[in-house]
Design a protein around this motif. Structure first.
Motif, PDB file in Angstrom:
ATOM      1  N   ARG A   1       0.834  -1.206   0.000  1.00 57.75           N
ATOM      2  CA  ARG A   1       0.000   0.000   0.000  1.00 57.75           C
ATOM      3  C   ARG A   1       0.856   1.238   0.000  1.00 57.75           C
ATOM      4  O   ARG A   1       0.565   2.217  -0.684  1.00 57.75           O
ATOM      5  CB  ARG A   1      -0.917   0.009   1.237  1.00 57.75           C
ATOM      6  N   ARG A   2       1.949   1.241   0.808  1.00 59.24           N
ATOM      7  CA  ARG A   2       2.793   2.425   0.899  1.00 59.24           C
ATOM      8  C   ARG A   2       3.507   2.693  -0.418  1.00 59.24           C
ATOM      9  O   ARG A   2       3.684   3.844  -0.822  1.00 59.24           O
ATOM     10  CB  ARG A   2       3.833   2.230   2.002  1.00 59.24           C
TER      11      ARG A   2
ATOM     12  N   LEU B   1       1.024   4.253  -2.771  1.00 60.29           N
ATOM     13  CA  LEU B   1       0.769   5.642  -2.402  1.00 60.29           C
ATOM     14  C   LEU B   1       1.930   6.530  -2.795  1.00 60.29           C
ATOM     15  O   LEU B   1       1.744   7.618  -3.327  1.00 60.29           O
ATOM     16  CB  LEU B   1       0.525   5.741  -0.896  1.00 60.29           C
TER      17      LEU B   1
ATOM     18  N   ASN C   1      -5.046   8.506   0.532  1.00 63.28           N
ATOM     19  CA  ASN C   1      -4.722   7.755   1.736  1.00 63.28           C
ATOM     20  C   ASN C   1      -5.213   8.554   2.946  1.00 63.28           C
ATOM     21  O   ASN C   1      -4.872   9.714   3.123  1.00 63.28           O
ATOM     22  CB  ASN C   1      -3.224   7.509   1.850  1.00 63.28           C
TER      23      ASN C   1
ATOM     24  N   THR D   1      -5.415   8.558   7.065  1.00 59.47           N
ATOM     25  CA  THR D   1      -4.886   8.000   8.308  1.00 59.47           C
ATOM     26  C   THR D   1      -5.591   8.661   9.482  1.00 59.47           C
ATOM     27  O   THR D   1      -5.645   9.888   9.564  1.00 59.47           O
ATOM     28  CB  THR D   1      -3.370   8.226   8.407  1.00 59.47           C
TER      29      THR D   1
ATOM     30  N   ASP E   1      -6.062   3.156   8.757  1.00 56.05           N
ATOM     31  CA  ASP E   1      -5.430   3.638   7.532  1.00 56.05           C
ATOM     32  C   ASP E   1      -6.184   3.055   6.342  1.00 56.05           C
ATOM     33  O   ASP E   1      -6.324   1.831   6.226  1.00 56.05           O
ATOM     34  CB  ASP E   1      -3.958   3.232   7.467  1.00 56.05           C
TER      35      ASP E   1
ATOM     36  N   LEU F   1      -6.519   3.180   2.105  1.00 56.30           N
ATOM     37  CA  LEU F   1      -5.959   3.573   0.819  1.00 56.30           C
ATOM     38  C   LEU F   1      -6.946   3.234  -0.285  1.00 56.30           C
ATOM     39  O   LEU F   1      -7.417   2.094  -0.372  1.00 56.30           O
ATOM     40  CB  LEU F   1      -4.629   2.851   0.564  1.00 56.30           C
TER      41      LEU F   1
END
Length: 314
Positions: free
Chosen positions: A2-3, A6, A185, A187, A222, A224
């Protein structure tokens, strides 16, 4: 994963905000004409305005129906030819939450310093009504590792407690768009206060986990969303499809939930029935991680819109 997605989306954001490309005119037989100047992007109207947002939610696993509306003052303090900086605003107001199980009130503050970043802070006072519906809203549990499967929740219908709870939420939203691809995204860190009573744990209906009661507890979320715009028509009509991943952890009970699924976002015009940028969001999928519901199907539909009955202007 996911990171990485992003980061790739955010790194390409400058492509979306650079504006349309322009080709030089001219032929080999004639002197090239100067390249036309790009048409300036329309800047947002600055000034103070009254907004009346409306949010309607239908969800399953667990079942929840919610409507929220209120009155906000929004100060759009920057108009800029660059879409990155245009329309920067500060927003604050009060909302009323309507639902059979836990209605309440919310104070909300929101700041968008630049288009890719939105910061939110809100505090809610929620009244658990002890409405017996068999979906767990208003149930306490003896231990933090208690079983709260769907069968248990239905069997305990009628044991719901009536009380007031407090919830404070801080949210960071990061957004980016390149060509037809967009990403967001979100958070969130939420602090919960549920008064002491029967049992050590309380069923937290928003994220389908147990939290501690009688002390301050926290949930981390979190989410996404990656979307591809498949259709667009002026003014403001669009249809996008994509994927969503949502991870939640209750810090006090160490419980986790992870969901994956698909998303459809429909924007029916820049203004529809006077509403500012209304949208319809459909998300559905399966639960990958959960203490009781691995593999279960979940879905929700969100309708949102806002009206501006008054604006002071620049």
């Amino acid at each position: 994963m996911r990171r990485a997605l992003l980061a790739l989306t955010l790194a390409s954001a400058s492509l979306a905000w650079a504006g349309p490309s322009w080709a030089e005119e001219g032929t080999a037989a004639a002197a090239p004409a100067p390249a036309p100047e790009p048409a300036p992007a329309p800047a947002a109207a600055t000034g103070l305005r009254l907004r009346t947002p409306l949010f309607v939610y239908f969800g399953s696993d667990p079942l929840k129906i919610l409507a929220m509306g209120g009155a906000h003052l929004r100060d759009v303090y920057r108009a800029d030819p660059s879409p990155v900086f245009d329309g920067a605003y500060l927003d604050g107001g009060l909302d009323v939450i309507l639902t059979p199980s836990n209605p309440g009130f919310r104070a909300h503050v929101e700041w968008m310093p630049i288009a890719p970043v939105v910061l939110k802070l809100n505090h809610s006072a929620l009244w658990y009504t002890a409405f017996p519906r068999g979906s767990g809203h208003g149930l306490s549990f003896a231990r933090t590792d208690s079983d709260f499967s769907q069968a248990v929740l239905q069997a305990r219908s009628g044991e719901e407690e009536s009380l007031w709870a407090q919830r404070t939420v801080a949210t960071l939203v990061l957004r980016a768009k390149a060509w037809r691809i967009s990403g967001q995204n979100e958070t969130e860190l939420a602090g919960w206060w549920v008064p002491a009573g029967k049992g050590l744990a309380w069923y937290e209906m928003a994220y389908d986990l147990l939290i501690l009661r009688g002390r301050y507890d926290w949930t981390f979320m979190d989410r996404l969303v990656l979307l591809f715009e498949v259709w667009k028509m002026e003014p403001g009509w669009s249809l996008s499809v994509g994927a969503v991943n949502e991870y939640v952890r209750a810090l006090g009970t160490h419980m986790e939930r992870d969901r994956v699924g698909g998303a459809v976002v429909f924007n029916p015009g820049a203004k529809l029935l006077g509403a500012q940028a209304p949208s319809v969001v459909l998300m559905a999928g399966g639960t990958a991680v959960h203490p009781n519901r691995v593999g279960s199907f979940w879905a929700h539909v969100v309708l949102s819109a806002a009206w501006e009955p008054w604006a002071a202007g620049p």
